[in-house]
Design a protein around this motif. Sequence first.
Motif, mmCIF file in Angstrom:
data_model
loop_
_atom_site.group_PDB
_atom_site.id
_atom_site.type_symbol
_atom_site.label_atom_id
_atom_site.label_comp_id
_atom_site.label_asym_id
_atom_site.label_seq_id
_atom_site.Cartn_x
_atom_site.Cartn_y
_atom_site.Cartn_z
ATOM 1 N N ARG A 52 0.826 -1.199 0.000
ATOM 2 C CA ARG A 52 0.000 0.000 0.000
ATOM 3 C C ARG A 52 0.864 1.255 0.000
ATOM 4 N N ASN A 53 1.941 1.199 0.766
ATOM 5 C CA ASN A 53 2.835 2.347 0.819
ATOM 6 C C ASN A 53 3.414 2.679 -0.540
ATOM 7 N N THR A 54 3.754 1.655 -1.314
ATOM 8 C CA THR A 54 4.321 1.898 -2.628
ATOM 9 C C THR A 54 3.296 2.586 -3.527
ATOM 10 N N ILE A 55 2.052 2.141 -3.449
ATOM 11 C CA ILE A 55 0.993 2.759 -4.235
ATOM 12 C C ILE A 55 0.799 4.208 -3.784
ATOM 13 N N GLN A 56 0.763 4.426 -2.496
ATOM 14 C CA GLN A 56 0.588 5.780 -1.976
ATOM 15 C C GLN A 56 1.780 6.653 -2.340
ATOM 16 N N ARG A 57 2.964 6.082 -2.284
ATOM 17 C CA ARG A 57 4.162 6.842 -2.650
ATOM 18 C C ARG A 57 4.101 7.240 -4.120
ATOM 19 N N ALA A 58 3.616 6.338 -4.972
ATOM 20 C CA ALA A 58 3.477 6.645 -6.403
ATOM 21 C C ALA A 58 2.463 7.773 -6.609
ATOM 22 N N LEU A 59 1.389 7.777 -5.834
ATOM 23 C CA LEU A 59 0.392 8.852 -5.935
ATOM 24 C C LEU A 59 1.002 10.199 -5.547
ATOM 25 N N TYR A 103 2.532 13.313 3.855
ATOM 26 C CA TYR A 103 3.739 13.952 4.376
ATOM 27 C C TYR A 103 4.857 12.931 4.590
ATOM 28 N N ARG A 104 4.511 11.759 5.117
ATOM 29 C CA ARG A 104 5.509 10.711 5.346
ATOM 30 C C ARG A 104 6.125 10.277 4.014
ATOM 31 N N ASN A 105 5.278 10.094 3.003
ATOM 32 C CA ASN A 105 5.783 9.649 1.703
ATOM 33 C C ASN A 105 6.591 10.733 0.997
ATOM 34 N N LEU A 106 6.255 11.983 1.204
ATOM 35 C CA LEU A 106 7.099 13.062 0.674
ATOM 36 C C LEU A 106 8.496 12.978 1.286
ATOM 37 N N GLY A 107 8.546 12.732 2.578
ATOM 38 C CA GLY A 107 9.835 12.585 3.255
ATOM 39 C C GLY A 107 10.637 11.419 2.702
ATOM 40 N N VAL A 108 9.976 10.287 2.475
ATOM 41 C CA VAL A 108 10.648 9.111 1.918
ATOM 42 C C VAL A 108 11.165 9.411 0.514
ATOM 43 N N LEU A 109 10.326 10.037 -0.313
ATOM 44 C CA LEU A 109 10.750 10.382 -1.673
ATOM 45 C C LEU A 109 11.945 11.330 -1.670
ATOM 46 N N ALA A 110 11.932 12.295 -0.761
ATOM 47 C CA ALA A 110 13.058 13.235 -0.660
ATOM 48 C C ALA A 110 14.313 12.512 -0.171
ATOM 49 N N LYS A 149 15.075 9.433 -0.556
ATOM 50 C CA LYS A 149 15.545 8.534 -1.615
ATOM 51 C C LYS A 149 16.057 9.294 -2.831
ATOM 52 N N GLY A 150 15.892 10.621 -2.852
ATOM 53 C CA GLY A 150 16.366 11.425 -3.969
ATOM 54 C C GLY A 150 15.438 11.415 -5.172
ATOM 55 N N GLU A 151 14.198 10.964 -4.986
ATOM 56 C CA GLU A 151 13.253 10.936 -6.106
ATOM 57 C C GLU A 151 12.593 12.297 -6.318
ATOM 58 N N VAL A 152 12.563 13.103 -5.285
ATOM 59 C CA VAL A 152 12.159 14.504 -5.389
ATOM 60 C C VAL A 152 13.178 15.316 -4.601
ATOM 61 N N LEU A 153 13.256 16.567 -4.899
ATOM 62 C CA LEU A 153 14.184 17.457 -4.204
ATOM 63 C C LEU A 153 13.401 18.292 -3.200
ATOM 64 N N ARG A 154 13.821 18.262 -1.943
ATOM 65 C CA ARG A 154 13.209 19.116 -0.923
ATOM 66 C C ARG A 154 13.949 20.447 -0.954
ATOM 67 N N VAL A 155 13.205 21.513 -1.152
ATOM 68 C CA VAL A 155 13.778 22.855 -1.197
ATOM 69 C C VAL A 155 13.399 23.549 0.107
ATOM 70 N N GLU A 156 14.388 23.775 0.943
ATOM 71 C CA GLU A 156 14.131 24.432 2.223
ATOM 72 C C GLU A 156 13.994 25.928 2.003
ATOM 73 N N LYS A 180 -8.121 13.287 -5.793
ATOM 74 C CA LYS A 180 -8.352 12.038 -6.521
ATOM 75 C C LYS A 180 -8.599 10.855 -5.579
ATOM 76 N N HIS A 181 -8.070 10.943 -4.374
ATOM 77 C CA HIS A 181 -8.162 9.847 -3.402
ATOM 78 C C HIS A 181 -8.537 10.438 -2.039
ATOM 79 N N PRO A 182 -9.827 10.712 -1.829
ATOM 80 C CA PRO A 182 -10.278 11.447 -0.646
ATOM 81 C C PRO A 182 -9.969 10.779 0.699
ATOM 82 N N ASN A 183 -9.695 9.487 0.695
ATOM 83 C CA ASN A 183 -9.467 8.791 1.970
ATOM 84 C C ASN A 183 -8.016 8.808 2.432
ATOM 85 N N ILE A 184 -7.129 9.381 1.648
ATOM 86 C CA ILE A 184 -5.715 9.396 2.047
ATOM 87 C C ILE A 184 -5.511 10.424 3.156
#
Length: 139
Positions: free
Chosen positions: A16-23, A57-64, A66-73, A47-51
């Motif tokens: 489920r986390n992988t699907i949510q991370r992809a979203l 926020y947790r998945n944004l942190g994981v993506l950042a 892992k280097g899949e997105v860049l966090r700009v402070e 698109k997914h009202p139950n999330i």
Amino acid sequence: MATVTNQVEERKPVTRNTIQRALVLEAVQSLHEHPTSADVYEAVRAKHPNISRATVYRNLGVLADKGEVLRVEVAGGADRYDFFNEPHYHARCRQCGMIFDVDMPYRSDLTEDVIDSHGFKIEGHQIMFDGVCPDCQKK
């Protein structure tokens, strides 16, 4: 008579986390203007009202991480996220707060030019330029 064998391809289960991370990643990629975590949450929730907000926020942190997105402070503001995850510089408009990519070469050797008398080991840098964007200049 030929025997037909069904080969079952071994696949790792999609969690489920992988699907949510992809979203979440899809939302960051669709919001081209350096969205905040709140912006990403609203895009995913549309698109997914139950999330939950925490899941986004947790998945944004994981993506950042892992280097899949860049966090700009952003000093004095909410962190922004950038789908273009190669090192590059940004500019922030003082009037509207928008964040823009700066079209200039990234200087990876810049840290070598920094002399620190406190023994700090510099491992990287982010530079945020301040100014007024073209739209705000017209106003």
